[in-house]
Design a protein around this motif. Structure first.
Motif, short mmCIF file in Angstrom:
data_model
loop_
_atom_site.label_atom_id
_atom_site.label_comp_id
_atom_site.label_asym_id
_atom_site.label_seq_id
_atom_site.Cartn_x
_atom_site.Cartn_y
_atom_site.Cartn_z
N ILE A 121 0.81 -1.20 -0.09
CA ILE A 121 0.04 -0.01 0.08
C ILE A 121 0.78 1.22 0.04
O ILE A 121 1.96 1.41 0.71
N PRO A 122 0.69 2.36 -0.86
CA PRO A 122 -0.46 2.30 -1.93
C PRO A 122 -0.13 1.65 -3.15
O PRO A 122 -1.20 1.18 -3.73
N GLN A 123 1.06 1.68 -3.56
CA GLN A 123 1.63 1.23 -4.73
C GLN A 123 2.43 -0.24 -4.59
O GLN A 123 3.04 -0.19 -3.51
N PRO A 124 2.04 -1.18 -5.31
CA PRO A 124 1.31 -1.33 -6.37
C PRO A 124 -0.26 -1.76 -6.27
O PRO A 124 -0.85 -1.80 -7.06
N LYS A 125 -0.53 -2.07 -4.74
CA LYS A 125 -1.96 -2.21 -4.77
C LYS A 125 -3.07 -1.50 -5.27
O LYS A 125 -3.97 -2.20 -5.80
N TYR A 126 -3.03 -0.16 -5.04
CA TYR A 126 -3.95 0.46 -5.47
C TYR A 126 -4.07 0.58 -6.93
O TYR A 126 -5.15 0.76 -7.76
N ALA A 127 -2.92 0.54 -7.75
CA ALA A 127 -2.72 0.46 -9.30
C ALA A 127 -3.62 -0.88 -9.73
O ALA A 127 -4.41 -0.75 -10.60
N ALA A 128 -3.48 -2.01 -8.98
CA ALA A 128 -3.97 -3.23 -9.26
C ALA A 128 -5.56 -2.93 -8.91
O ALA A 128 -6.48 -3.52 -10.01
N HIS A 129 -6.07 -2.33 -7.95
CA HIS A 129 -7.44 -2.17 -7.88
C HIS A 129 -8.07 -1.30 -8.90
O HIS A 129 -9.25 -1.62 -9.19
N THR A 130 -7.49 -0.01 -9.33
CA THR A 130 -7.76 0.61 -10.40
C THR A 130 -8.01 -0.32 -11.86
O THR A 130 -9.07 0.07 -12.30
N GLN A 131 -7.07 -1.15 -11.91
CA GLN A 131 -7.10 -2.09 -13.06
C GLN A 131 -8.51 -2.85 -12.96
O GLN A 131 -9.01 -3.15 -13.97
N ARG A 132 -8.75 -3.49 -11.79
CA ARG A 132 -9.89 -4.25 -11.49
C ARG A 132 -11.18 -3.37 -11.90
O ARG A 132 -11.82 -4.12 -12.36
N MET A 133 -11.01 -2.21 -11.32
CA MET A 133 -12.32 -1.61 -11.34
C MET A 133 -12.79 -1.27 -12.96
O MET A 133 -14.11 -1.13 -13.14
N SER A 134 -12.04 -1.52 -13.82
CA SER A 134 -12.19 -1.10 -15.18
C SER A 134 -12.81 -2.60 -15.95
O SER A 134 -12.88 -2.38 -17.18
N VAL A 135 -12.88 -3.60 -15.21
CA VAL A 135 -13.18 -4.86 -15.88
C VAL A 135 -14.51 -5.02 -16.04
O VAL A 135 -15.33 -5.33 -14.98
N PRO A 136 -15.41 -5.11 -17.21
CA PRO A 136 -16.61 -5.17 -17.32
C PRO A 136 -17.16 -6.61 -16.86
O PRO A 136 -16.37 -7.43 -17.91
N LEU A 137 -18.13 -7.05 -16.47
CA LEU A 137 -18.46 -8.53 -16.25
C LEU A 137 -19.95 -8.76 -17.17
O LEU A 137 -20.63 -8.06 -16.60
N SER A 138 -19.87 -9.63 -17.98
CA SER A 138 -21.24 -9.93 -18.86
C SER A 138 -22.41 -10.25 -17.72
O SER A 138 -23.52 -9.72 -18.10
N MET A 139 -21.99 -10.88 -16.67
CA MET A 139 -23.07 -11.42 -16.11
C MET A 139 -23.77 -10.28 -15.17
O MET A 139 -24.90 -10.23 -14.79
N LEU A 140 -23.23 -8.86 -15.23
CA LEU A 140 -23.71 -7.86 -14.43
C LEU A 140 -24.53 -7.04 -15.23
O LEU A 140 -25.09 -5.93 -14.94
N HIS A 141 -24.66 -7.39 -16.66
CA HIS A 141 -25.28 -6.48 -17.66
C HIS A 141 -26.36 -7.24 -18.16
O HIS A 141 -26.52 -8.41 -18.59
N CYS A 142 -27.82 -6.38 -18.06
CA CYS A 142 -29.08 -6.71 -18.93
C CYS A 142 -28.83 -6.60 -20.38
O CYS A 142 -28.68 -5.40 -20.73
N PRO A 143 -28.84 -7.75 -21.04
CA PRO A 143 -28.65 -7.55 -22.47
C PRO A 143 -29.71 -6.87 -23.25
O PRO A 143 -29.50 -6.27 -24.37
#
Length: 377
Positions: A121-143
């Protein structure tokens, strides 16, 4: 004498193709057939999209139930929109990430859950969190509503916006986020992480400069390691006293807490969203990442509070997605015929927008003793 065979005489009136009138008739018939078939094709496509949406909710609900079965509590609600999940902070009150982050291992997303684990903390953990936040999951979206892609972060509260506390973000940055079309049941009493306008028992860490983001540091919640601070204890207790749903700030709801019955209580459902903002990231109920702590991006309610004082404003009725209509605290969907809700027994049901608001309220309250059978709506 040899006779030559008679020559073939061609009839000058025999047709060589379609006349203009015949072509127009054929085109007209084809147009009528298309007009008749198109609604049926569109209806079939929407039925398929609704089935996929229902399957998404089913898998999400099973993830929540598997979490409860293994850990003896539903996924934790997290701390507020200023935080995202942290794999090094367990699954109880210490976990800043919300219920969606906490079910990642139960929906085959363990790798995503683990990003940043064991890092500094803070780096590189927070950078990994930022990267993860940008990942979309199809299961979380109504088509029916939108594609599963990352959408822009454009909202900032002037102190850094989403992820300031445990992710590497900056005001006005070009960060994109994975969103969600599904929200957990927060109950019939609105309990944000610190909204004094809506919550008369405003949490202790709510300040004018930090109205809804949760605590400003981990030490406000845990100090020394493993011990809850008195500030956090008071805050979680205040919210827990009011909360009637499954997910809320600091929640650790157990199956035994659903005293109205699992088939009579909402678990997770579709959330209302203004179509004008499907892809802009500018709707306050859809402007941050799906893995954040408790917030109206990932939690919705059936009323501001109970008892209802003003029926015109206090109900949080479900709404179909309507241009120009922002209902970032309500359930709803992009489907014309209703919105789908998963119950605490794992079943999923389509519910009409015209559902009586009192019935809707009761289904969101896990413990009011006013039991409504969700299978008989």
């Amino acid at each position: 004498m040899r006779l030559n065979p008679p020559s073939k005489i061609q009839n000058p009136k025999s047709p060589h193709g379609f006349t203009l009138v015949e072509l127009l008739v054929v085109i007209t018939i084809i147009g009528i057939l298309i007009a008749l078939l198109l609604p049926a094709v569109q209806a079939a496509r929407e039925a398929a999209r609704q089935t996929q949406c229902k399957n998404n909710l089913k898998q999400i609900a099973l993830g929540c139930l598997n979490h409860e079965s293994l850990l003896k509590q539903f996924p934790a609600g997290g701390w507020g929109w200023g935080w995202t999940g942290d794999a090094d902070r367990g699954t109880d009150w210490r976990q800043p990430g919300g219920w969606i982050y906490n079910i990642l291992p139960y929906i085959e997303q363990q790798t995503l859950y683990d990003m940043g684990q064991g890092q500094t903390i803070p780096q590189p953990k927070y950078a990994a969190h930022t990267q993860r936040m940008s990942v979309p999951l199809s299961m979380l979206h109504c088509p029916t509503r939108r594609r599963a892609i990352a959408y822009p972060l454009i909202y900032s509260n002037g102190t850094g916006g989403i992820g300031l506390r445990n992710a590497n973000t900056s005001p006005g940055g070009s960060l994109t986020l994975g969103h969600t079309d599904y929200a957990g049941n927060g109950g019939d009493y609105y309990t944000d992480a610190g909204c004094s306008m809506c919550n008369p028992h405003s949490p202790a860490w709510s300040t004018p400069s930090n109205p809804t983001g949760g605590p400003t540091s981990t030490s406000e919640v845990e100090n020394p390691p493993g011990q809850m601070t008195s500030n956090a204890l008071i805050t979680f207790a205040k919210i827990g006293k009011l909360a009637t749903g499954i997910f809320y700030c600091g929640s650790a709801t157990r199956m035994a807490d659903v005293s109205d019955g699992t088939s009579n209580t909402y678990l997770v459902g579709e959330k209302s969203l203004n179509p004008d903002n499907y892809e802009t990231g500018s709707n306050w109920g859809d402007n941050t990442d799906a893995l954040q702590g408790d917030n109206d991006d990932i939690t919705r309610w059936s009323s501001w509070f109970y008892p209802i004082i003003n029926p015109a404003t206090d109900w949080l009725r479900p709404y179909a997605d309507t241009p120009g209509l922002d209902n970032w605290h309500s359930f709803g969907s992009a489907h014309a015929n209703g919105f789908q809700m998963a119950f605490c027994d794992g079943s999923v049901q389509m519910i009409n927008y015209t559902i009586d608001p009192e019935i809707h309220r009761r289904l969101a309250n896990r413990k009011d003793g006013l039991v409504i059978d969700g299978k008989k709506l």
